[in-house]
Design an enzyme around this catalytic site. Structure first.
Site, PDB file in Angstrom:
ATOM      1  N   PHE A 292       0.889  -1.158   0.007  1.00 58.58           N
ATOM      2  CA  PHE A 292       0.140   0.010  -0.041  1.00 58.58           C
ATOM      3  C   PHE A 292       0.722   1.210   0.001  1.00 58.58           C
ATOM      4  CE2 PHE A 292      -2.300  -3.355   2.061  1.00 58.58           C
ATOM      5  CZ  PHE A 292      -3.500  -3.583   1.040  1.00 58.58           C
ATOM      6  N   GLY A 293       2.048   1.083  -0.370  1.00 61.33           N
ATOM      7  CA  GLY A 293       2.738   2.278  -0.250  1.00 61.33           C
ATOM      8  C   GLY A 293       4.326   2.226  -0.424  1.00 61.33           C
TER       9      GLY A 293
ATOM     10  N   VAL B  61       8.406   2.341   0.753  1.00 58.72           N
ATOM     11  CA  VAL B  61       9.236   2.756   2.209  1.00 58.72           C
ATOM     12  C   VAL B  61      10.441   3.234   1.856  1.00 58.72           C
ATOM     13  CG1 VAL B  61      10.158   1.214   3.974  1.00 58.72           C
ATOM     14  CG2 VAL B  61       8.502   0.121   2.629  1.00 58.72           C
TER      15      VAL B  61
ATOM     16  N   ASP C  55       0.537 -13.554   7.459  1.00 56.93           N
ATOM     17  CA  ASP C  55       1.140 -13.291   6.247  1.00 56.93           C
ATOM     18  C   ASP C  55       2.730 -13.608   6.312  1.00 56.93           C
ATOM     19  OD1 ASP C  55       1.152 -12.926   3.560  1.00 56.93           O
ATOM     20  OD2 ASP C  55       1.272 -10.623   3.729  1.00 56.93           O
TER      21      ASP C  55
END
Ligand SMILES: *[C@@H]1O[C@H](CO)[C@@H](O)[C@H](O)[C@H]1NC(C)=O
Ligand SMILES: *[C@@H]1O[C@H](CO)[C@@H](O)[C@H](O)[C@H]1NC(C)=O
Ligand SMILES: *[C@@H]1O[C@H](CO)[C@@H](O)[C@H](O)[C@H]1NC(C)=O
Ligand SMILES: *[C@@H]1O[C@H](CO)[C@@H](O)[C@H](O)[C@H]1NC(C)=O
Ligand SMILES: *[C@@H]1O[C@H](CO)[C@@H](O)[C@H](O)[C@H]1NC(C)=O
Ligand SMILES: *[C@@H]1O[C@H](CO)[C@@H](O)[C@H](O)[C@H]1NC(C)=O
Length: 842
Positions: free
Chosen positions: A554-555, A557, A667
């Protein structure tokens, strides 16, 4: 037919033929049983003569395993299985008899004999005492040194309801009574190592070792190897341990006399004993001598030894306990030569808490069993002990020794006279022989037993005394009625449990400090421990988002540096992702109260209306996936991989067992395992994690979870996630560490994708793990520890969740297999013997 199978079958025929020609001649003091074999034979590899089970056990049946591998010993090819009876026992009757010292070894290889690909678990007993639990898919031997109190030694397999017990081989070797002092218990072999040996594929046993001990090879790469190339004949040496010359001929030492040999290994059992074997194998210049001081666990035990050329020395430690063994061997000032170690044995001392049933009772009940041909599944081994396996139809008193106090043989089709052995059960209080076809007189001796009530109705032709004239009035049998109060207790405890659940809190342990989070509270606030950052601060820390170091779902780093110089990883959430925001929140909330050295830690977060960011500790070596896929140039050695496995297991163990209720990661995968500059691993990315109790929270359970390739079969069918799903994912991670392949890998021709297990299981089952090992390791790994890791990974990826171990167990097992090459220390690679014959390494 596969070529190796042909070669193998030929070898089998040849050895059978040899056995027939020579006649089956056993080694004195040895009992060697190839369980499940159809013939006796002499094994060409060792010249040991094996017998079939006949005469040692009456129950069970023989089957062949389905995996055929020529490099294993013949004894593994067949197994005897025990589908019936709770306890099945072999009876060994060595000529030397009771109160003598024996080495007893039981070997097992499931080999998928039933085609179910699911190995059973069961308990092993030596006489009336617990020995070990077998729960291993690959070949495995358990070995003890034992002094029996009775002439008949029983080795028993107890069915614990987890599959059909089986056994591959059973071996007994008479030892010299003066070696391996025992005290009141027995010794369980945890490792027997030959140091300095460079012939990898070879394991030493009989005939090199007159006692047929198995010596496996272990070398510490940091130490030097010493060996005398000429064979050494020690047959005239009067050392009673008789460690083979071939084993003592080689040793390891340090580079110079100023560095000590240092060795550390985790141990779990209460009491351990170490046997250290030394022998000078170099002709030192005259006047020089090798002399050193051995110290165990910070001088709990010390001894100074000087060696003489080709004279074996054995140093035996006292029993000691603790989380670790630490051994250091330090040259003394006058030595001038580095310390050496030629061989080492590690044993744990096990108590014998159970006392066998009084031998008169045992003899009487076995007589009764034989006379009436009683075939009851449970009538094997000792009648009363262990208590979980007391024979059906009898009750015992558990004094010292236990005695039989009641016996019920009603409707058992007993025929003939009442056997006089019954009256040898002298403490018997109740005997039920009703509804049989017994004839003749009731023995006077039986009628005279002081406490006995008996029931004989339904035996038409029975009478009290010869000549048969009148019937004895039957004594009344009292049935004690036990009022059942258990229902009441269940209700009470149920109520308590509910009260307790209402008071439930999320807590995770850490050095007495508990972090808690109240569930179902709509405003879960982050703890003040974690700093909050303004967006402009984040921008400054990351140098205006200058360096991207990763990309999450989601984005991006970014790398950042705090004012104090600490490097951080900054995970930014892209504005559009609502899903991402939920996970961001979930992760921030969890990380706020998770504190563990193997979980990535959170420095703070930024949560204003437009920008969301998490600031973590920076992990200099990226993630594990980058290393395994070759994206990262630094190569991971085998010992680094083991350390990473242990670290990740410990992190997961903390989530599962250090937190109440447990936290499920959901996960776990190689890209979520991060490595710091020392290649120590920490688990990251808790976006999908959920404490167990949140499962019913509807807005949570609709979230997607997990990554293809890491999901257990149960997830695919039901979408359910629990601890065991994480364990499955962890097993896949282990396989990736071992093989260097990814969880979803390209097929050999590159045309399509397959799951790693599809590729690997057939090869592992064939016993050839060399073929799955990461080729980049170039053979630089310890075969025993590789087997151990593969075995653990196999257990973690069992299709049925219930059969997978708890991560705590996995973590302990992995620690045992850890070989640490750092700072001159290393650890024992295998806690028990894997196979008689390790598959040939090259
Ligand atoms: C087994 O015995 C034969 C005949 O005595 C001998 O030639 C052979 O070397 C022995 N094998 C081993 C492994 O000792
Ligand atoms: C002894 O060996 C150690 C480690 O190999 C080394 O650091 C040290 O300098 C050596 N000492 C001498 C006197 O050679
Ligand atoms: C090896 O042992 C033999 C005796 O068996 C001895 O003669 C020889 O000198 C030894 N070799 C070395 C390198 O010490
Ligand atoms: C060994 O030598 C060192 C310095 O050379 C000395 O300090 C130490 O006391 C000596 N130890 C013994 C047991 O003689
Ligand atoms: C080993 O002995 C040397 C001197 O002989 C001493 O300086 C050193 O501290 C000892 N090391 C250990 C670990 O006992
Ligand atoms: C053994 O004890 C149990 C429980 O007291 C009882 O139900 C059972 O009938 C007894 N069996 C015999 C053979 O006396």
């Amino acid at each position: 037919m596969d070529r190796s199978i042909i070669a193998f079958s030929f070898a089998l025929l040849a050895s059978i033929a040899l056995a027939l020609v020579l006649g089956v001649q056993a080694q004195p003091g040895f009992i060697s049983i190839d369980c499940g074999a159809l013939n006796g034979y002499t094994d060409k590899k060792t010249n040991i003569t094996y017998k079939m089970d006949d005469g040692f056990i009456s129950s069970g049946k023989n089957v062949q395993i389905s995996t055929m591998v020529s490099q294993y010993n013949l004894q593994y090819l067949n197994v005897r299985i025990f589908p019936d009876g709770r306890m099945n026992c072999y009876t060994l009757r060595p000529d030397q008899g009771k109160n003598r010292k024996y080495l007893i070894r039981a070997s097992f290889w499931y080999g998928n004999y039933d085609g179910k690909n699911r190995h059973p678990s069961f308990d092993l007993y030596i006489d009336v005492n617990y020995w070990a639990t077998m729960d291993v898919a690959f070949c495995h031997a358990k070995e003890i040194i034992y002094v029996p109190k009775v002439d008949d030694i029983r080795v028993c397999l107890g069915n614990t309801g987890n599959g059909v017990p089986f056994i591959s081989a059973l071996e007994l070797r008479a030892l010299d009574d003066d070696i391996y002092p025992l005290g009141s218990g027995f010794l369980r072999v945890r490792g027997r190592f030959n140091l300095g040996q460079t012939v990898e594929a070879y394991e030493f046993r009989y005939p090199d070792d007159v006692y047929d001990r198995l010596w496996s090879i272990m070398n510490n790469p940091k130490w030097s190897i010493l060996s005398n190339t000429s064979a050494i004949d020690l047959s005239k040496s009067n050392n009673a341990y008789k460690v083979p010359g071939e084993v003592l001929r080689t040793a390891q030492g340090t580079m110079n006399s100023s560095s000590p040999l240092y060795f550390q290994s985790p141990i779990n059992d209460a009491k351990w004993i170490l046997y250290l074997h030394f022998m000078e194998i170099e002709r030192l210049k005259s006047g020089l001598q090798r002399e050193f001081t051995i110290s165990l666990n910070d001088n709990q035990f010390t001894e100074t030894v000087s060696l003489e050329y080709l004279k074996p020395v054995v140093v035996v430690s006292p029993p000691f306990s603790g989380p670790f063994i630490t051994l250091s061997i330090n040259s003394t000032n006058k030595s001038g030569n580095p310390p050496i170690l030629n061989a080492m044995e590690l044993y744990s001392v096990v108590d014998l808490p159970n006392v066998p049933t009084a031998q008169d009772d045992v003899k009487a009940i076995y007589d009764i069993k034989a006379t009436y041909h009683i075939k009851r599944g449970s009538w094997q081994g000792d009648p009363c002990v262990p208590r979980d396996y007391t024979w059906d139809g009898l009750n015992c008193s558990y004094g010292n020794p236990p005695r039989i106090i009641s016996l019920k043989l009603s409707s058992s089709n007993l025929m003939g006279d009442i056997v006089s052995s019954l009256s040898h059960l002298s403490t018997m209080e109740y005997l039920d022989l009703s509804n049989n076809q017994l004839t003749g007189a009731i023995p006077e001796s039986l009628a005279e037993l002081p406490h006995l009530s008996f029931l004989l109705t339904g035996n038409v032709h029975l009478c009290l005394a010869d000549p048969c004239s009148h019937k004895k009035k039957q004594k009344t049998i009292f049935v004690r009625v036990v009022a059942s109060v258990s229902g009441f207790f269940v209700a009470l405890f149920g109520a308590l449990a509910i009260i307790w659940l209402i008071k439930w809190k999320q807590t995770c342990s850490k050095g007495g400090e508990a972090f808690e989070q109240i569930p179902n509270s709509s405003e879960r606030t982050l703890r003040s421990k974690n700093r909050t950052f303004e967006y402009r601060e984040v921008s400054k820390i990351t140098g205006n988002f200058g360096q991207v170091i990763g990309k999450g779902g989601f984005g991006k780093v970014y790398l950042g540096t705090l004012d104090n110089g600490t490097m951080v990883a900054v995970k930014m959430l892209s504005k559009s992702s609502e899903q991402g925001y939920k996970e961001f929140q979930a992760e921030a909330q969890l990380l706020a109260f998770l504190h563990h050295g193997n979980l990535v830690s959170l420095f703070g977060y930024c949560d204003d209306s437009k920008h969301k960011a998490l600031l973590y500790e920076y992990m200099a070596n990226g993630n594990l996936r980058q290393h395994l896929s070759g994206e990262h140039p630094k190569f991971l050695t085998w010992s680094k991989r083991l350390q990473i496995a242990v670290d990740a297991a410990q992190g997961l163990d903390y989530l599962h067992n250090g937190c109440k209720p447990p936290i499920i990661h959901r996960d776990l995968k190689t890209s979520n395992i991060l490595l710091n500059e020392d290649f120590r691993a920490k688990i990251a990315d808790f976006g999908l994690s959920r404490a167990f109790a949140f499962e019913n929270d509807s807005h949570v359970s609709t979230r997607p979870a997990g990554t293809v390739g890491y999901l257990g079969p149960e997830f695919q069918s039901s979408g359910n996630c629990d601890k065991k799903s994480d364990v499955y994912s962890f097993g896949i991670v282990l396989f990736e560490l071992v093989t260097g392949q990814l969880a979803v890998m390209r097929s050999r021709d590159g045309s399509n994708f397959m799951q790693i297990l599809e590729w690997l299981i057939p090869i592992v089952e064939s016993g050839d793990i060399q073929r799955i090992m990461d080729p980049r390791l170039q053979g630089e790994f310890n075969i025993n520890s590789a087997w151990k890791v593969v075995e653990i990974a196999m257990s973690c990826t069992q299709p049925r969740a219930i059969e997978r171990p708890d991560i705590n167990h996995v973590s302990t097992e992995l620690k045992e297999s850890l070989v640490s090459n750092s700072s001159g220390s290393f650890q024992v690679t295998s806690s028990e013997i894997l196979c008689d014959s390790v598959p040939s390494a090259r």
